[in-house]
Design a protein around this motif. Structure first.
Motif, mmCIF file in Angstrom:
data_model
loop_
_atom_site.group_PDB
_atom_site.id
_atom_site.type_symbol
_atom_site.label_atom_id
_atom_site.label_comp_id
_atom_site.label_asym_id
_atom_site.label_seq_id
_atom_site.Cartn_x
_atom_site.Cartn_y
_atom_site.Cartn_z
ATOM 1 N N PRO A 139 -6.780 10.842 16.235
ATOM 2 C CA PRO A 139 -5.561 10.479 16.977
ATOM 3 C C PRO A 139 -5.727 9.280 17.900
ATOM 4 O O PRO A 139 -4.794 8.479 18.047
ATOM 5 N N GLY A 140 -6.890 9.154 18.547
ATOM 6 C CA GLY A 140 -7.125 7.999 19.399
ATOM 7 C C GLY A 140 -7.528 8.379 20.808
ATOM 8 O O GLY A 140 -7.655 9.558 21.148
ATOM 9 N N SER A 141 -7.742 7.358 21.650
ATOM 10 C CA SER A 141 -8.137 7.560 23.051
ATOM 11 C C SER A 141 -7.127 6.874 23.963
ATOM 12 O O SER A 141 -6.786 5.701 23.756
ATOM 13 N N HIS A 142 -6.680 7.613 24.962
ATOM 14 C CA HIS A 142 -5.624 7.070 25.833
ATOM 15 C C HIS A 142 -6.156 6.084 26.862
ATOM 16 O O HIS A 142 -5.364 5.411 27.547
ATOM 17 N N VAL A 143 -7.485 5.961 26.978
ATOM 18 C CA VAL A 143 -8.163 4.993 27.853
ATOM 19 C C VAL A 143 -7.513 4.871 29.233
ATOM 20 O O VAL A 143 -7.160 3.785 29.693
ATOM 21 N N GLU A 192 -0.460 12.449 28.049
ATOM 22 C CA GLU A 192 0.959 12.426 27.702
ATOM 23 C C GLU A 192 1.365 11.073 27.133
ATOM 24 O O GLU A 192 2.106 10.993 26.135
ATOM 25 N N ARG A 193 0.877 9.991 27.738
ATOM 26 C CA ARG A 193 1.177 8.651 27.227
ATOM 27 C C ARG A 193 0.520 8.462 25.853
ATOM 28 O O ARG A 193 1.128 7.874 24.947
ATOM 29 N N GLY A 194 -0.708 8.971 25.705
ATOM 30 C CA GLY A 194 -1.374 8.887 24.417
ATOM 31 C C GLY A 194 -0.585 9.594 23.328
ATOM 32 O O GLY A 194 -0.392 9.061 22.229
ATOM 33 N N SER A 228 -11.692 9.849 26.785
ATOM 34 C CA SER A 228 -10.246 10.081 26.891
ATOM 35 C C SER A 228 -9.621 10.395 25.534
ATOM 36 O O SER A 228 -8.447 10.100 25.301
ATOM 37 N N GLU A 229 -10.390 11.004 24.632
ATOM 38 C CA GLU A 229 -9.867 11.352 23.314
ATOM 39 C C GLU A 229 -8.647 12.268 23.413
ATOM 40 O O GLU A 229 -8.631 13.219 24.189
ATOM 41 N N VAL A 230 -7.670 11.988 22.590
ATOM 42 C CA VAL A 230 -6.511 12.865 22.430
ATOM 43 C C VAL A 230 -6.754 13.721 21.188
ATOM 44 O O VAL A 230 -7.224 13.231 20.172
ATOM 45 N N GLY A 231 -6.443 15.008 21.287
ATOM 46 C CA GLY A 231 -6.571 15.877 20.124
ATOM 47 C C GLY A 231 -7.696 16.879 20.194
ATOM 48 O O GLY A 231 -7.979 17.567 19.212
ATOM 49 N N SER A 232 -8.341 17.006 21.342
ATOM 50 C CA SER A 232 -9.393 18.017 21.475
ATOM 51 C C SER A 232 -8.812 19.389 21.837
ATOM 52 O O SER A 232 -9.503 20.398 21.751
ATOM 53 N N ARG A 233 -7.545 19.403 22.247
ATOM 54 C CA ARG A 233 -6.861 20.656 22.552
ATOM 55 C C ARG A 233 -5.747 20.880 21.535
ATOM 56 O O ARG A 233 -5.027 19.955 21.161
ATOM 57 N N PHE A 234 -5.592 22.108 21.104
ATOM 58 C CA PHE A 234 -4.555 22.428 20.126
ATOM 59 C C PHE A 234 -3.167 22.058 20.657
ATOM 60 O O PHE A 234 -2.286 21.640 19.901
ATOM 61 N N GLU A 235 -2.989 22.200 21.978
ATOM 62 C CA GLU A 235 -1.687 21.883 22.574
ATOM 63 C C GLU A 235 -1.330 20.406 22.387
ATOM 64 O O GLU A 235 -0.150 20.058 22.232
ATOM 65 N N GLU A 236 -2.330 19.524 22.416
ATOM 66 C CA GLU A 236 -2.062 18.097 22.226
ATOM 67 C C GLU A 236 -1.633 17.802 20.796
ATOM 68 O O GLU A 236 -0.731 16.985 20.557
ATOM 69 N N LEU A 237 -2.278 18.453 19.839
ATOM 70 C CA LEU A 237 -1.869 18.274 18.442
ATOM 71 C C LEU A 237 -0.431 18.742 18.242
ATOM 72 O O LEU A 237 0.367 18.094 17.570
ATOM 73 N N ARG A 238 -0.105 19.885 18.832
ATOM 74 C CA ARG A 238 1.253 20.414 18.714
ATOM 75 C C ARG A 238 2.275 19.458 19.335
ATOM 76 O O ARG A 238 3.367 19.252 18.794
ATOM 77 N N ALA A 239 1.908 18.871 20.462
ATOM 78 C CA ALA A 239 2.827 17.959 21.147
ATOM 79 C C ALA A 239 3.105 16.723 20.303
ATOM 80 O O ALA A 239 4.239 16.213 20.288
ATOM 81 N N ILE A 240 2.091 16.230 19.588
ATOM 82 C CA ILE A 240 2.307 15.094 18.686
ATOM 83 C C ILE A 240 3.259 15.499 17.565
ATOM 84 O O ILE A 240 4.241 14.813 17.283
ATOM 85 N N ILE A 241 2.948 16.621 16.922
ATOM 86 C CA ILE A 241 3.760 17.091 15.789
ATOM 87 C C ILE A 241 5.219 17.271 16.202
ATOM 88 O O ILE A 241 6.142 16.903 15.468
ATOM 89 N N ASP A 242 5.438 17.833 17.381
ATOM 90 C CA ASP A 242 6.804 18.101 17.849
ATOM 91 C C ASP A 242 7.627 16.832 18.033
ATOM 92 O O ASP A 242 8.862 16.884 17.996
#
Length: 277
Positions: A108-112, A117-119, A149-163
């Motif tokens: 998914p990437g890193s929000h740096v 949330e911005r990521g 600052s990786e995005v996607g290490s938490r299941f909640e972040e993956l869900r937020a992208i999908i939504d």
């Protein structure tokens, strides 16, 4: 039957990868769409792609998995870096239609420093831009270890992208065993609990593939260094449970362990022997 393969070099073409997979006992494989540290993509030979399609149909292959370059960052602070990621993924998805109906995986990437949330907002915007109703490829978000600052290490972040993605039916998740363990999901002692949590947050139907890797580092280390199966902190017994779990056993598994082809062949044989028919 266990669907398992490893990462193969695409330098000799599509059909060559399929034949190499068969030589080491695999019935699927993963490959980079282009240089994993760069941007150049080799021109596709349609006849070569069709030869692979025929070979896979004849040999009963599972879905193959294309991997985006590691250098892509769809949620970078830098606009040019984001644009490069968007253009590369769009191009990759067009190229994937030469081998229709398969899988495409990206980090998914890193929000740096911009914040998760911005990521999430930038990643989902990219997906809304590149996904198309007519595509046959399922795009997978990979679970990450949580370095920096990786995005996607938490299941909640993956869900937020999908939504936030309009064509979310074109999206799935690739679970990386090293990454989730390093991220703090205990798939060694509580595999059932981790999968239950994934199902509650993301939905088990979104899980389309597994990167099967041991870890050089201890639980919740947030490091991401892969190890050979059974030689790391997860241990072989955990992998036997993973490949046989009712919610995982029908998925394709892709080895990304530090091996040459002979090492992959040994791991594939070892895991096949541990797989309950």
């Amino acid at each position: 039957m266990l669907t398992i393969g490893c990462h193969l070099s695409s330098s000799k073409g599509f059909e060559a990868m399929g034949k190499t997979a068969l030589e080491i006992g695999a019935n699927t494989f993963q490959f980079f769409t282009r240089n994993p540290r760069g941007s150049k993509a080799k021109d596709i030979d349609p006849a070569d792609a069709e030869a692979l399609n025929r070979l896979m149909a004849e040999q009963g292959f599972g879905k193959i998995l294309a991997h985006a370059p590691y250098t892509l960052n769809a949620c970078s602070k830098d606009e040019k870096t984001r644009e490069f990621a968007w253009m590369t993924i769009a191009d990759d998805l067009a190229r994937m239609e030469y081998t229709p109906g398969n899988l495409y995986n990206f980090h998914p990437g890193s929000h740096v420093g911009q914040g998760p949330e911005r990521g999430i907002e930038l990643i989902s915007a990219m997906l809304n831009d590149v996904l198309a109703p007519e595509q046959t490829t399922t795009v997978l978000l990979e679970t990450m270890a949580g370095k920096g600052s990786e995005v996607g290490s938490r299941f909640e972040e993956l869900r937020a992208i999908i939504d936030r993605v309009e064509l979310s039916d074109r999206l799935g998740v690739c679970l990386d065993t090293c990454h989730v363990y390093d991220a703090g999901y205990d798939i060694v002692e509580d595999l059932d609990g981790v999968l239950e949590r994934f199902d509650k947050i993301v939905g088990i139907g979104r899980l389309k593939a597994v990167h099967i890797n041991d870890s050089k580092n201890p639980f919740a280390s947030h490091k991401d260094r892969h190890e050979k199966i059974g030689d790391g902190s997860l241990g072989f017994d955990a992998f036997q449970r993973i490949i046989n779990h009712p919610q995982l056993r029908e998925l394709p598994f892709y080895l990304e362990t530090p091996n040459e082809l002979d090492g992959y062949a040994r791991e594939i044989k070892m895991l096949r022997e541990a797989y309950g028919e």
